[in-house]
Design a protein around this motif. Sequence first.
Motif, PDB file in Angstrom:
ATOM      1  N   UNK A  27       1.402  -0.939  -0.300  1.00  0.00           N
ATOM      2  CA  UNK A  27       0.325  -0.330   0.686  1.00  0.00           C
ATOM      3  C   UNK A  27       1.135   1.555   0.067  1.00  0.00           C
ATOM      4  N   UNK A  28       0.333   2.328  -0.029  1.00  0.00           N
ATOM      5  CA  UNK A  28       0.957   3.567  -0.139  1.00  0.00           C
ATOM      6  C   UNK A  28      -0.058   4.399   1.113  1.00  0.00           C
ATOM      7  N   UNK A  29       0.631   5.581   1.481  1.00  0.00           N
ATOM      8  CA  UNK A  29      -0.309   6.035   2.645  1.00  0.00           C
ATOM      9  C   UNK A  29      -0.054   7.950   2.380  1.00  0.00           C
ATOM     10  N   UNK A  30      -0.568   8.015   2.572  1.00  0.00           N
ATOM     11  CA  UNK A  30      -0.277  10.045   2.165  1.00  0.00           C
ATOM     12  C   UNK A  30      -1.057  10.505   3.054  1.00  0.00           C
ATOM     13  N   UNK A  31       0.115  11.395   3.488  1.00  0.00           N
ATOM     14  CA  UNK A  31      -0.063  12.403   4.446  1.00  0.00           C
ATOM     15  C   UNK A  31      -1.373  13.656   4.309  1.00  0.00           C
ATOM     16  N   UNK A  32      -2.194  13.815   4.593  1.00  0.00           N
ATOM     17  CA  UNK A  32      -3.015  14.874   4.420  1.00  0.00           C
ATOM     18  C   UNK A  32      -3.746  15.707   5.647  1.00  0.00           C
ATOM     19  N   UNK A  33      -3.729  17.016   5.208  1.00  0.00           N
ATOM     20  CA  UNK A  33      -3.910  18.524   6.109  1.00  0.00           C
ATOM     21  C   UNK A  33      -5.406  18.484   5.555  1.00  0.00           C
ATOM     22  N   UNK A  34      -6.532  18.547   6.389  1.00  0.00           N
ATOM     23  CA  UNK A  34      -7.624  18.429   6.735  1.00  0.00           C
ATOM     24  C   UNK A  34      -8.592  17.737   5.074  1.00  0.00           C
ATOM     25  N   UNK A  35      -8.144  16.440   5.406  1.00  0.00           N
ATOM     26  CA  UNK A  35      -8.572  15.516   4.284  1.00  0.00           C
ATOM     27  C   UNK A  35      -8.301  16.476   2.715  1.00  0.00           C
ATOM     28  N   UNK A  36      -6.509  17.166   2.294  1.00  0.00           N
ATOM     29  CA  UNK A  36      -6.459  16.929   1.190  1.00  0.00           C
ATOM     30  C   UNK A  36      -4.863  17.047   1.160  1.00  0.00           C
ATOM     31  N   UNK A  37      -4.349  16.345   0.121  1.00  0.00           N
ATOM     32  CA  UNK A  37      -3.036  16.361  -0.050  1.00  0.00           C
ATOM     33  C   UNK A  37      -2.685  17.469   0.630  1.00  0.00           C
ATOM     34  N   UNK A  38      -1.101  17.422   0.972  1.00  0.00           N
ATOM     35  CA  UNK A  38      -0.161  18.672   0.352  1.00  0.00           C
ATOM     36  C   UNK A  38       1.177  18.565   0.938  1.00  0.00           C
ATOM     37  N   UNK A  39       1.390  19.440   0.315  1.00  0.00           N
ATOM     38  CA  UNK A  39       3.777  19.749   0.696  1.00  0.00           C
ATOM     39  C   UNK A  39       4.006  20.150   1.765  1.00  0.00           C
ATOM     40  N   UNK A  40       4.892  20.318   2.346  1.00  0.00           N
ATOM     41  CA  UNK A  40       5.126  20.939   3.562  1.00  0.00           C
ATOM     42  C   UNK A  40       7.244  21.230   2.638  1.00  0.00           C
ATOM     43  N   UNK A  41       7.187  22.389   2.908  1.00  0.00           N
ATOM     44  CA  UNK A  41       8.700  22.307   2.736  1.00  0.00           C
ATOM     45  C   UNK A  41       9.388  23.440   3.957  1.00  0.00           C
ATOM     46  N   UNK A  42      10.730  23.536   3.303  1.00  0.00           N
ATOM     47  CA  UNK A  42      11.662  24.305   4.642  1.00  0.00           C
ATOM     48  C   UNK A  42      12.011  24.905   3.816  1.00  0.00           C
TER      49      UNK A  42
END
Length: 88
Positions: A27-42
Amino acid sequence: MARPSAQVIKTIVTATGTQLELLEAEDCYVIVYKKKPVNIRHISAGLGAERRKYMKLSYTNEGNAAAQVRRLNKLFNCEDFAFIRGTA
């Protein structure tokens, strides 16, 4: 309980002698924020140039995804991060 051995699809050896194995994932598990896929950058400034680095937010192991969700919820002081399961 030990993690089961991964199914090796293909193995190669690079010119430097490093062995790489292509492994099957269930399987593949994806992190979501408020049920929407997101990106986080430094973004870090250094030596007169701005550097951007994107955080990994998809995993093939449920435990790694759950741990990252806990860290992100603590970091952003919220409970809005979760992970969803998809098929690889």
